[in-house]
Motif scaffolding. Sequence first.
Motif, mmCIF file in Angstrom:
data_model
loop_
_atom_site.group_PDB
_atom_site.id
_atom_site.type_symbol
_atom_site.label_atom_id
_atom_site.label_comp_id
_atom_site.label_asym_id
_atom_site.label_seq_id
_atom_site.Cartn_x
_atom_site.Cartn_y
_atom_site.Cartn_z
ATOM 1 N N LEU A 80 -77.154 79.948 -5.544
ATOM 2 C CA LEU A 80 -76.436 78.872 -6.231
ATOM 3 C C LEU A 80 -77.007 77.504 -5.908
ATOM 4 N N ASN A 81 -78.290 77.362 -5.937
ATOM 5 C CA ASN A 81 -78.926 76.114 -5.521
ATOM 6 C C ASN A 81 -78.863 75.089 -6.659
ATOM 7 N N PHE A 82 -77.686 74.540 -6.866
ATOM 8 C CA PHE A 82 -77.472 73.577 -7.946
ATOM 9 C C PHE A 82 -77.968 72.205 -7.494
ATOM 10 N N CYS A 83 -78.982 71.693 -8.163
ATOM 11 C CA CYS A 83 -79.575 70.372 -7.856
ATOM 12 C C CYS A 83 -79.979 70.244 -6.386
ATOM 13 N N CYS A 84 -80.467 71.324 -5.817
ATOM 14 C CA CYS A 84 -80.930 71.375 -4.417
ATOM 15 C C CYS A 84 -79.832 71.089 -3.391
ATOM 16 N N LEU A 85 -78.575 71.203 -3.775
ATOM 17 C CA LEU A 85 -77.492 70.990 -2.808
ATOM 18 C C LEU A 85 -77.429 72.121 -1.775
ATOM 19 N N GLY A 86 -77.822 73.340 -2.176
ATOM 20 C CA GLY A 86 -77.868 74.454 -1.226
ATOM 21 C C GLY A 86 -78.923 74.237 -0.158
ATOM 22 N N PHE A 87 -80.052 73.642 -0.545
ATOM 23 C CA PHE A 87 -81.105 73.341 0.430
ATOM 24 C C PHE A 87 -80.646 72.271 1.424
ATOM 25 N N ILE A 88 -79.953 71.257 0.932
ATOM 26 C CA ILE A 88 -79.451 70.199 1.824
ATOM 27 C C ILE A 88 -78.412 70.774 2.781
ATOM 28 N N ALA A 89 -77.549 71.664 2.272
ATOM 29 C CA ALA A 89 -76.555 72.303 3.138
ATOM 30 C C ALA A 89 -77.225 73.146 4.209
ATOM 31 N N LEU A 90 -78.310 73.834 3.837
ATOM 32 C CA LEU A 90 -79.043 74.638 4.811
ATOM 33 C C LEU A 90 -79.687 73.761 5.880
ATOM 34 N N ALA A 91 -80.201 72.623 5.483
ATOM 35 C CA ALA A 91 -80.805 71.707 6.458
ATOM 36 C C ALA A 91 -79.764 71.208 7.450
ATOM 37 N N TYR A 92 -78.572 70.860 6.964
ATOM 38 C CA TYR A 92 -77.527 70.408 7.881
ATOM 39 C C TYR A 92 -77.019 71.544 8.765
ATOM 40 N N SER A 93 -77.001 72.769 8.247
ATOM 41 C CA SER A 93 -76.589 73.897 9.082
ATOM 42 C C SER A 93 -77.568 74.118 10.229
ATOM 43 N N LEU A 94 -78.854 73.941 9.960
ATOM 44 C CA LEU A 94 -79.835 74.074 11.033
ATOM 45 C C LEU A 94 -79.713 72.940 12.042
ATOM 46 N N LYS A 95 -79.366 71.740 11.562
ATOM 47 C CA LYS A 95 -79.143 70.628 12.494
ATOM 48 C C LYS A 95 -77.953 70.902 13.400
ATOM 49 N N VAL A 96 -76.916 71.567 12.850
ATOM 50 C CA VAL A 96 -75.748 71.921 13.677
ATOM 51 C C VAL A 96 -76.167 72.872 14.786
ATOM 52 N N ARG A 97 -76.988 73.852 14.450
ATOM 53 C CA ARG A 97 -77.437 74.797 15.480
ATOM 54 C C ARG A 97 -78.262 74.109 16.561
ATOM 55 N N ILE A 107 -78.085 76.827 34.645
ATOM 56 C CA ILE A 107 -77.843 76.527 33.237
ATOM 57 C C ILE A 107 -76.347 76.570 33.008
ATOM 58 N N GLU A 108 -75.809 75.444 32.584
ATOM 59 C CA GLU A 108 -74.383 75.386 32.318
ATOM 60 C C GLU A 108 -74.127 75.719 30.865
ATOM 61 N N ILE A 109 -73.182 76.601 30.633
ATOM 62 C CA ILE A 109 -72.823 76.990 29.282
ATOM 63 C C ILE A 109 -71.433 76.436 28.999
ATOM 64 N N TYR A 110 -71.357 75.643 27.955
ATOM 65 C CA TYR A 110 -70.091 75.047 27.582
ATOM 66 C C TYR A 110 -69.458 75.882 26.478
ATOM 67 N N PRO A 111 -68.280 76.418 26.704
ATOM 68 C CA PRO A 111 -67.699 77.309 25.696
ATOM 69 C C PRO A 111 -67.207 76.584 24.450
ATOM 70 N N ASP A 112 -66.939 75.279 24.519
ATOM 71 C CA ASP A 112 -66.394 74.587 23.359
ATOM 72 C C ASP A 112 -67.440 74.322 22.287
ATOM 73 N N THR A 113 -68.736 74.462 22.580
ATOM 74 C CA THR A 113 -69.745 74.262 21.538
ATOM 75 C C THR A 113 -69.837 75.470 20.622
ATOM 76 N N THR A 114 -69.338 76.628 21.046
ATOM 77 C CA THR A 114 -69.379 77.804 20.185
ATOM 78 C C THR A 114 -68.291 77.746 19.123
ATOM 79 N N GLU A 115 -67.326 76.860 19.267
ATOM 80 C CA GLU A 115 -66.246 76.750 18.294
ATOM 81 C C GLU A 115 -66.681 75.991 17.046
ATOM 82 N N VAL A 116 -67.799 75.301 17.095
ATOM 83 C CA VAL A 116 -68.284 74.552 15.939
ATOM 84 C C VAL A 116 -68.942 75.533 14.975
#
Length: 164
Positions: free
Chosen positions: A100-117, A77-86
Amino acid sequence: PFEGVAWTPRPPQAPPQGCFTCLAKPPALRQGSPVLSPSSAVYLMESKSCKGDSLRPAVPCKHSVEKKTMTNPTTVIEIYPDTTEVNDYYLWSIFNFVYLNFCCLGFIALAYSLKVRDKKLLNDLNGAVEDAKTARLFNITSSALATFCIILIFIFLRYPLTDY
């Protein structure tokens, strides 16, 4: 043309040795053997004096040698150290989603954060960076608009519209 030929069943043989790949394919003919036409194939029928098919030599299984060399496979298993910088802005997204879920923008931000992971686990660095920028944008927008609304509420509570 069939005089003197008697059909006899072949004697039971031991199960063939080798892997399924070698047994599924018939072995190739010898280099020196002549090419047979359908009319001359009649003479290759087994008679009582025939001891086996002389056109096909016993070929050792080449796959069994490969199996012997792979007795102890390992996983690398190769571990790339540069992916931890994101940065995935996960905690900020959860805070925006819960408080602070104004107009569901917090939910959309959470969805994109999970996509980043997920993209960091798949070593898709370019996709993770793009989704991290989008998550940050939605977090900033959600935080700013929710803060602005909270400030407006405090202003209207302090100075009600009936005074004007």
